[in-house]
Write an enzyme that holds these catalytic residues in place. Structure first.
Site, PDB file in Angstrom:
ATOM      1  N   HIS A  63       1.014  -1.167   0.005  1.00 49.95           N
ATOM      2  CA  HIS A  63       0.214   0.103  -0.089  1.00 49.95           C
ATOM      3  C   HIS A  63       0.955   1.121  -0.170  1.00 49.95           C
ATOM      4  CE1 HIS A  63       0.760  -1.183   4.008  1.00 49.95           C
ATOM      5  NE2 HIS A  63       0.785   0.259   4.350  1.00 49.95           N
ATOM      6  N   HIS A 112       0.905   4.939   1.522  1.00 48.14           N
ATOM      7  CA  HIS A 112       0.518   6.256   2.209  1.00 48.14           C
ATOM      8  C   HIS A 112       0.412   7.409   1.395  1.00 48.14           C
ATOM      9  CE1 HIS A 112       0.470   3.923   6.087  1.00 48.14           C
ATOM     10  NE2 HIS A 112       1.513   3.266   5.454  1.00 48.14           N
TER      11      HIS A 112
HETATM   12  P1  AMP Z   1       1.886   0.397   7.414  1.00 45.06           P
HETATM   13  O1  AMP Z   1       2.122   0.665   9.137  1.00 45.06           O
HETATM   14  O2  AMP Z   1       2.602   0.941   6.196  1.00 45.06           O
HETATM   15  O3  AMP Z   1       1.826  -1.185   7.202  1.00 45.06           O
HETATM   16  O4  AMP Z   1       0.327   1.080   7.258  1.00 45.06           O
HETATM   17  C1  AMP Z   1      -0.790   0.227   7.615  1.00 45.06           C
HETATM   18  C2  AMP Z   1      -1.820   1.359   7.623  1.00 45.06           C
HETATM   19  O5  AMP Z   1      -3.117   0.760   7.594  1.00 45.06           O
HETATM   20  C3  AMP Z   1      -1.566   2.012   9.062  1.00 45.06           C
HETATM   21  O6  AMP Z   1      -1.464   3.555   8.822  1.00 45.06           O
HETATM   22  C4  AMP Z   1      -3.046   1.639   9.679  1.00 45.06           C
HETATM   23  O7  AMP Z   1      -3.579   2.796  10.555  1.00 45.06           O
HETATM   24  C5  AMP Z   1      -4.131   1.644   8.549  1.00 45.06           C
HETATM   25  N1  AMP Z   1      -4.997   0.457   8.747  1.00 45.06           N
HETATM   26  C6  AMP Z   1      -4.939  -0.685   9.359  1.00 45.06           C
HETATM   27  N2  AMP Z   1      -6.206  -1.379   9.322  1.00 45.06           N
HETATM   28  C7  AMP Z   1      -7.103  -0.664   8.718  1.00 45.06           C
HETATM   29  C8  AMP Z   1      -8.298  -0.670   8.359  1.00 45.06           C
HETATM   30  N3  AMP Z   1      -8.837  -1.423   8.967  1.00 45.06           N
HETATM   31  N4  AMP Z   1      -8.831   0.523   7.669  1.00 45.06           N
HETATM   32  C9  AMP Z   1      -8.124   1.474   7.481  1.00 45.06           C
HETATM   33  N5  AMP Z   1      -6.676   1.800   7.845  1.00 45.06           N
HETATM   34  C10 AMP Z   1      -6.292   0.775   8.274  1.00 45.06           C
END
Ligand code: AMP
Ligand code: ZN
Length: 136
Positions: free
Chosen positions: A99, A101
């Site tokens: 993903h 950001h």
């Molecule tokens: P990373 O730490 O780069 O893997 O980013 C994962 C991101 O996903 C974090 O910023 C979380 O806040 C976000 N996240 C996790 N679960 C969900 C969810 N169910 N809906 C939206 N965002 C999420």
């Protein structure tokens, strides 16, 4: 990946605040935002990280990042944007489905999207260039 939360979100099996969707991606608002408007670009197919995602889809993801940042810069009162993509636990990756950001920035916000600059030594420079030489 049956136990991957982003596979379920991307497929619409788990509800999300969806900003945009097409055949390859869903763009959602992050549930733990660094700032107001923090969004995530999630491919509908599961790839763990930047190394695994196919080149063509990686290219499309960056083009989509450009589109979302362009649109949201007009929609939000933000002053800048960080585009961040984490790979590996030590790099802050917590969801092992690729993903990107998209983090709007506001003057004076204290979002921690930064690092303390070190110093590139001559030794490190030569060593790194040697390790990479001929590998591309
Ligand atoms: P990373 O730490 O780069 O893997 O980013 C994962 C991101 O996903 C974090 O910023 C979380 O806040 C976000 N996240 C996790 N679960 C969900 C969810 N169910 N809906 C939206 N965002 C999420
Ligand atoms: Zn997945």
């Amino acid at each position: 990946m049956s136990d991957c939360i982003f596979c379920k979100i991307a497929a619409g099996e788990i509800p999300s605040a969806t900003l945009y969707e097409d055949e390859n991606f869903r763009v959602i608002l992050d549930l733990g935002p660094a700032t107001y408007g923090h969004a995530l670009i999630i491919p509908k197919k599961h790839y763990a990280n930047l190394i695994e995602i196919p080149d063509e889809l990686a290219g499309k993801a960056m083009i989509l990042a450009k589109k979302v940042v362009t649109v949201m810069t007009k929609a939000l009162p933000c002053d800048g944007y960080n585009v961040v993509q984490n790979n590996g636990e030590c790099a802050g990756q917590t969801v092992f489905h690729f993903h990107i950001h998209l983090i709007p920035r506001y003057k004076g916000d204290h979002a921690g999207v930064t690092w303390k600059p070190g110093k590139l030594t001559d030794e490190a420079r030569d060593e790194i260039l040697k390790k990479a030489a001929g590998k591309f």
